[in-house]
Design an enzyme around this catalytic site. Sequence first.
Site, PDB file in Angstrom:
ATOM      1  N   ASP A  29     -19.710  14.641 -18.992  1.00 21.40           N
ATOM      2  CA  ASP A  29     -18.238  14.585 -18.998  1.00 21.40           C
ATOM      3  C   ASP A  29     -17.539  15.921 -18.732  1.00 21.40           C
ATOM      4  OD1 ASP A  29     -18.941  15.544 -21.575  1.00 21.40           O
ATOM      5  OD2 ASP A  29     -17.201  14.608 -22.500  1.00 21.40           O
ATOM      6  N   THR A  30     -17.807  16.942 -19.564  1.00 18.58           N
ATOM      7  CA  THR A  30     -17.090  18.206 -19.383  1.00 18.58           C
ATOM      8  C   THR A  30     -17.555  18.932 -18.119  1.00 18.58           C
ATOM      9  OG1 THR A  30     -18.671  19.261 -20.881  1.00 18.58           O
ATOM     10  CG2 THR A  30     -16.547  18.582 -21.823  1.00 18.58           C
ATOM     11  N   ARG A 166     -17.917   8.408 -28.247  1.00 18.75           N
ATOM     12  CA  ARG A 166     -19.202   7.764 -27.964  1.00 18.75           C
ATOM     13  C   ARG A 166     -19.865   7.443 -29.298  1.00 18.75           C
ATOM     14  NH1 ARG A 166     -16.978   8.097 -23.947  1.00 18.75           N
ATOM     15  NH2 ARG A 166     -17.681   8.674 -21.857  1.00 18.75           N
ATOM     16  N   ALA A 255     -16.182   8.839 -14.761  1.00 15.25           N
ATOM     17  CA  ALA A 255     -15.467  10.104 -14.552  1.00 15.25           C
ATOM     18  C   ALA A 255     -13.977   9.934 -14.259  1.00 15.25           C
ATOM     19  CB  ALA A 255     -16.121  10.960 -13.466  1.00 15.25           C
ATOM     20  N   GLY A 257     -11.593   9.568 -16.553  1.00 11.05           N
ATOM     21  CA  GLY A 257     -10.937  10.470 -17.502  1.00 11.05           C
ATOM     22  C   GLY A 257     -11.278  11.935 -17.241  1.00 11.05           C
ATOM     23  N   ASP A 258     -12.519  12.185 -16.812  1.00 12.34           N
ATOM     24  CA  ASP A 258     -12.953  13.574 -16.562  1.00 12.34           C
ATOM     25  C   ASP A 258     -12.167  14.176 -15.393  1.00 12.34           C
ATOM     26  OD1 ASP A 258     -14.883  12.778 -18.400  1.00 12.34           O
ATOM     27  OD2 ASP A 258     -16.421  12.473 -16.863  1.00 12.34           O
TER      28      ASP A 258
HETATM   29  P1  ADP Z   1     -11.254   7.486 -19.934  1.00  6.83           P
HETATM   30  O1  ADP Z   1     -12.184   7.454 -18.726  1.00  6.83           O
HETATM   31  O2  ADP Z   1     -11.092   8.843 -20.515  1.00  6.83           O
HETATM   32  O3  ADP Z   1     -11.496   6.406 -20.936  1.00  6.83           O
HETATM   33  P2  ADP Z   1      -9.218   5.897 -18.677  1.00  6.83           P
HETATM   34  O4  ADP Z   1     -10.212   4.842 -18.403  1.00  6.83           O
HETATM   35  O5  ADP Z   1      -8.003   5.511 -19.429  1.00  6.83           O
HETATM   36  O6  ADP Z   1      -9.815   7.203 -19.352  1.00  6.83           O
HETATM   37  O7  ADP Z   1      -8.816   6.464 -17.243  1.00  6.83           O
HETATM   38  C1  ADP Z   1      -8.260   7.737 -17.043  1.00  6.83           C
HETATM   39  C2  ADP Z   1      -7.259   7.657 -15.921  1.00  6.83           C
HETATM   40  O8  ADP Z   1      -7.893   7.144 -14.743  1.00  6.83           O
HETATM   41  C3  ADP Z   1      -6.110   6.703 -16.200  1.00  6.83           C
HETATM   42  O9  ADP Z   1      -5.074   7.319 -16.914  1.00  6.83           O
HETATM   43  C4  ADP Z   1      -5.680   6.340 -14.800  1.00  6.83           C
HETATM   44  O10 ADP Z   1      -4.866   7.352 -14.267  1.00  6.83           O
HETATM   45  C5  ADP Z   1      -7.000   6.313 -14.045  1.00  6.83           C
HETATM   46  N1  ADP Z   1      -7.533   4.931 -14.034  1.00  6.83           N
HETATM   47  C6  ADP Z   1      -8.540   4.431 -14.775  1.00  6.83           C
HETATM   48  N2  ADP Z   1      -8.746   3.114 -14.485  1.00  6.83           N
HETATM   49  C7  ADP Z   1      -7.836   2.779 -13.548  1.00  6.83           C
HETATM   50  C8  ADP Z   1      -7.519   1.584 -12.821  1.00  6.83           C
HETATM   51  N3  ADP Z   1      -8.197   0.443 -13.023  1.00  6.83           N
HETATM   52  N4  ADP Z   1      -6.513   1.642 -11.928  1.00  6.83           N
HETATM   53  C9  ADP Z   1      -5.819   2.771 -11.706  1.00  6.83           C
HETATM   54  N5  ADP Z   1      -6.069   3.933 -12.338  1.00  6.83           N
HETATM   55  C10 ADP Z   1      -7.047   3.951 -13.249  1.00  6.83           C
END
Ligand code: ADP
Length: 306
Positions: A29-30, A166, A255, A257-258
């Site tokens: 991740d990081t 996690r 990735a 969120g990353d």
């Molecule tokens: P994490 O991976 O940290 O759990 P998220 O799944 O909420 O974080 O996704 C992080 C960012 O990626 C969201 O804020 C959004 O901008 C983008 N993202 C994730 N899934 C989608 C999707 N299905 N459609 C559009 N953007 C997405």
Amino acid sequence: MGSLIALGECMVELSPAGEGLYRRGFAGDTFNTAWYARRLLPPDWTVAYGTCVGTDALSDQMLAFMAGEGIDTAAVRRLPDRTVGLYMISLTAGERSFSYWRGQSAARALADDPDALEAALRNRDFIHFSGISLAILTPSARDRLCAAIAQARAAGARVVFDTNLRPRLWEGEAAMRAGLTLGAAVADIVLPSFDEEAALFGDTNPDETLARYRALGAGLVVVKQGAGPVMIWDRDAGRAEFTPKPVARVLDTTAAGDSFAAGLIAGLACGMAVDTAARAGIRLAAQVIQAPGALVPGIFGQAARG
Ligand code: ADP
């Protein structure tokens, strides 16, 4: 000109490459955030990774990969009796599942040498770490890491904490709650995902998540919700909310969120306003989820390379 260090664990990734064959990559991740930040930040920025690896050939290959991608490895400690962690991706009817071998990985010694840790964090503009960076440590090593980060923060670094829950890496739910609270309390910027926070802390809406991290001292909290609205609270700019443009074909959300974190950090580092930087993170994440794998070089033109 500036300097960013991300801290945590980079692993060997084995992804399916035909019947019984696997392709070797490196991700975590990081580390993914550092990799994206390297491509977004100007060349006069240093992007470093802080972790521990072994002295074996596989660890050499990981370091060579990092260096080849423009990441400064001077803060990586090498331990003769350990090696790097590994995960393998399995594809069953198009669904990805992951198997991990990381219980004894060198990265778990990340905070075991206080002098090396202090040196790694010195004179950084940004320090990025996550719930996973903490989960892989013992409770006393978590305290050491957060104390060192707090000291660097007091000396002027901006600290970014991506909560990245996690459950299987923690001793239990109480330890996970305590660890996340410990990490967030030394951060200027906290990046939680609402679904995970709701499950662990019982938050009933994203504003409760914002309020909880705000109360711990963060000046900027960004709550993500996959395709749903990104909710922002900034000490100076106040409350804002952006809904990502719908992505028609989501291929692999690894990735998301990353890369979002990298877009946000790089934007802030380049002097963008918080809302502009957040939109840059949203745009980058949208591209990343339309391609397979954690690291997607194809979305950067040559000119964008730092
Ligand atoms: P994490 O991976 O940290 O759990 P998220 O799944 O909420 O974080 O996704 C992080 C960012 O990626 C969201 O804020 C959004 O901008 C983008 N993202 C994730 N899934 C989608 C999707 N299905 N459609 C559009 N953007 C997405």
